[in-house]
Design a protein around this motif. Structure first.
Motif, PDB file in Angstrom:
ATOM      1  N   PRO A   1      -0.008   7.020   3.451  1.00  0.00           N
ATOM      2  CA  PRO A   1      -0.963   8.138   3.770  1.00  0.00           C
ATOM      3  C   PRO A   1      -0.237   9.602   3.458  1.00  0.00           C
ATOM      4  CG  PRO A   1      -1.515   6.968   5.262  1.00  0.00           C
ATOM      5  CD  PRO A   1       0.240   6.436   4.653  1.00  0.00           C
ATOM      6  N   GLY A   2      -0.321  10.167   2.405  1.00  0.00           N
ATOM      7  CA  GLY A   2      -0.046  11.693   2.260  1.00  0.00           C
ATOM      8  C   GLY A   2       1.092  11.023   0.883  1.00  0.00           C
TER       9      GLY A   2
ATOM     10  N   GLN B   1       0.941  -1.170   0.012  1.00  0.00           N
ATOM     11  CA  GLN B   1      -0.021   0.372   0.212  1.00  0.00           C
ATOM     12  C   GLN B   1       0.871   1.297   0.002  1.00  0.00           C
ATOM     13  OE1 GLN B   1      -2.621  -0.667   3.862  1.00  0.00           O
ATOM     14  NE2 GLN B   1      -4.031  -1.526   2.824  1.00  0.00           N
TER      15      GLN B   1
ATOM     16  N   GLU C   1       5.186   7.943  12.704  1.00  0.00           N
ATOM     17  CA  GLU C   1       3.745   8.267  12.664  1.00  0.00           C
ATOM     18  C   GLU C   1       2.774   8.251  14.475  1.00  0.00           C
ATOM     19  OE1 GLU C   1       2.484   7.346   8.661  1.00  0.00           O
ATOM     20  OE2 GLU C   1       3.049   5.141   9.128  1.00  0.00           O
TER      21      GLU C   1
ATOM     22  N   SER D   1       3.112  13.141  10.081  1.00  0.00           N
ATOM     23  CA  SER D   1       2.428  12.515   9.001  1.00  0.00           C
ATOM     24  C   SER D   1       3.677  12.802   7.367  1.00  0.00           C
ATOM     25  CB  SER D   1       1.189  12.667   8.719  1.00  0.00           C
ATOM     26  OG  SER D   1       1.289  13.727   8.174  1.00  0.00           O
TER      27      SER D   1
END
Length: 159
Positions: A25-26, A22, A121, A143
């Motif tokens: 995020p960001g 995956q 994180e 993040s």
């Protein structure tokens, strides 16, 4: 267990991991920002080349160079980051190493002479255990989304 059997077990584990690959995020937004400013991005990872290739295909986000664990010596040695600087014809103090490991990513960046940014994180590095570390990052973010602001605030982002 023989080393051959151990290596096969590791490769099998990694193959299964590829199925669950995956994007962080960001990451897509940060890469879009870097692209808009014509800022290059490289990748230094302990993952195998096959994982890097799949990442490039699946998410259509390219890193160049993208150094997998087949590149030796690997982080925390500064060699991979110095190789990227050489490829780009820039000095280490003109790049930033962003990563989630003090002992690998920050150490690699610091030893190369680059700016470093620790991605933390979960606040793992907020504990007292990390109050006095040998190599402190120049920046710390929770993040990847924060990296965009950090770059704009602290650097002159000339294309």
């Amino acid at each position: 267990m023989s080393s051959e059997k151990a290596n096969e077990t590791i490769l099998d584990f990694e193959r299964r991991g590829l199925e669950r690959l995956q994007i962080m995020p960001g990451a897509a937004e940060l890469c879009g920002f870097l692209d808009s400013k014509k800022i290059r991005r490289g990748l230094i990872t302990r993952n195998v080349k096959q994982a890097v290739d799949l990442y490039h295909q699946r998410f259509d986000i390219m890193f160049s160079p993208a150094l997998s664990r087949e590149f030796r010596p690997y982080k925390p040695d500064p060699a991979p980051l110095l190789h990227i600087c050489s490829t780009w014809d820039v000095q280490p103090n003109e790049v930033m190493m962003v990563g989630d490991s003090l002992k690998d990513d920050v150490a690699c960046g610091k030893r190369a002479g680059a700016f470093t940014c620790l991605l933390d994180e979960k606040g793992k590095y907020d504990s007292a255990d990390f109050a006095k570390v040998d190599l402190e990052p120049d920046f710390k973010v929770a993040s990847l989304a924060e990296v965009h602001t950090l770059l704009e605030t602290n650097f002159d982002l000339m294309p």
